[in-house]
Design an enzyme around this catalytic site. Structure first.
Site, PDB file in Angstrom:
ATOM      1  N   ASP A 160       0.870  -1.180   0.000  1.00  0.00           N
ATOM      2  CA  ASP A 160       0.000   0.000   0.000  1.00  0.00           C
ATOM      3  C   ASP A 160       0.903   1.225   0.000  1.00  0.00           C
ATOM      4  O   ASP A 160       1.656   1.449   0.947  1.00  0.00           O
ATOM      5  CB  ASP A 160      -0.878  -0.022   1.256  1.00  0.00           C
ATOM      6  CG  ASP A 160      -1.810   1.186   1.360  1.00  0.00           C
ATOM      7  OD1 ASP A 160      -1.613   2.167   0.625  1.00  0.00           O
ATOM      8  OD2 ASP A 160      -2.731   1.141   2.199  1.00  0.00           O
ATOM      9  N   HIS A 179      -2.987  11.940 -10.082  1.00  0.00           N
ATOM     10  CA  HIS A 179      -4.271  12.606 -10.388  1.00  0.00           C
ATOM     11  C   HIS A 179      -5.467  11.956  -9.704  1.00  0.00           C
ATOM     12  O   HIS A 179      -6.557  12.540  -9.680  1.00  0.00           O
ATOM     13  CB  HIS A 179      -4.486  12.707 -11.900  1.00  0.00           C
ATOM     14  CG  HIS A 179      -4.843  11.419 -12.586  1.00  0.00           C
ATOM     15  ND1 HIS A 179      -5.296  11.381 -13.877  1.00  0.00           N
ATOM     16  CD2 HIS A 179      -4.799  10.120 -12.169  1.00  0.00           C
ATOM     17  CE1 HIS A 179      -5.519  10.134 -14.238  1.00  0.00           C
ATOM     18  NE2 HIS A 179      -5.230   9.347 -13.205  1.00  0.00           N
TER      19      HIS A 179
END
Length: 285
Positions: A160, A179
């Site tokens: 992660d 983004h």
């Protein structure tokens, strides 16, 4: 569809494929079939979220979360088939843009390239095919790496990126990752990348860089999708520079490619001891 150039009528009521419709075939070399299924088919999550765009514009909240009660990434975990289609769709898009990115920069100067959140590894594999002296690390979640392309010089690492990323790579690649996130989330991610860097490591961000003028940009439309689904945003060059500076990076160079993506190259800012045991960062000259 004939009027859009997707099919051609070769005789009354008899239609044939055009180069555009070949892109919709699952067996074509440049197929966008998975992308169309992910974006425009019911049951995949994204199509349904567009209906809440107006509410997202009014409130700034993610339409997707309002619809399902959890975010898109959790949706993919709970709906493995939808996650597979999405990963395939992203691989399809990157297959189209990868050659432009690969041949726009000398990636071979980096011995180890870590593709953080790299999906199924399309871009990384393309770079390593062109620069065989380099080797790669593909870092993503387990369910994504299960679909990763087989490629010998690539090591797969599950994790992660908000918790930790692989340490010691020469280049950290973030392809279409920033983004997806708000500024505060992007800063948290960039801080983990910076912590993993060794002296001399660099960062390469692949994103649409939005022009500040009124000219057309595909990224301006993509910005609406970011608002409605993951909650992120597209950014201008100035906004990228400010974001990187906040994360103690210097934006060194922006390289345009033949694809909509630009390569934003950055390096860690220099740390300066203020004499009181605290460190600040100064921009390089």
């Amino acid at each position: 569809m004939e009027s859009l150039g997707i099919f051609t009528q070769i005789s009354p009521m008899v239609f044939a494929n055009t180069p555009q419709s070949q892109c919709l075939r699952s067996d074509g070399p440049y197929s966008l079939e998975a992308f169309v299924r992910a974006e425009l088919s019911t049951g995949q999550g994204l199509y349904e979220a567009w209906a809440g765009l107006g509410e997202s514009i009014r409130t700034g909240k993610k339409a997707f979360d309002q619809l399902y009660g959890y975010d898109f990434w959790e949706f993919c975990r709970r709906n493995p088939r939808a996650g597979e289609v999405f990963n395939e769709a992203m691989g399809t898009v990157r297959k189209g843009t990868s050659p432009a990115v690969t041949h726009s920069y000398d990636w071979g100067k980096f011995e180890v390239i870590a593709d953080v959140g790299g999906g199924i590894g399309v871009q990384l594999a393309d770079i390593l095919n062109a620069f065989p002296s380099s080797r790669g690390i593909l870092f993503d979640q387990a369910q994504v790496l299960e679909q990763a392309l087989p490629h010998a010089p690539i090591e797969h690492i599950v994790g992660d990126f908000f918790k930790e990323v692989p340490h010691g790579a020469d280049l950290y690649l973030l392809n279409g990752v920033i983004h997806d996130w708000t500024d505060s989330e992007a800063l948290a991610l960039l801080s983990k990348v910076r912590q993993a860097m060794k002296p001399g490591s660099r960062l390469a961000i692949l994103e649409d860089v939005i022009p500040e003028s009124s000219e057309f940009s595909f990224g301006k439309w993509l910005d609406l999708l970011m608002l409605a689904v993951p909650g992120g945003r597209e950014r201008t060059r100035k906004e990228f520079r400010e974001l990187l500076s906040s994360a103690a990076f210097d934006l060194d160079e922006v390289i345009l490619t033949p694809a909509p993506l630009s390569i934003l190259l950055a390096s860690p800012s220099e740390a300066v001891d203020d004499g009181l045991g605290k460190f600040a960062y100064k921009k390089k000259k």
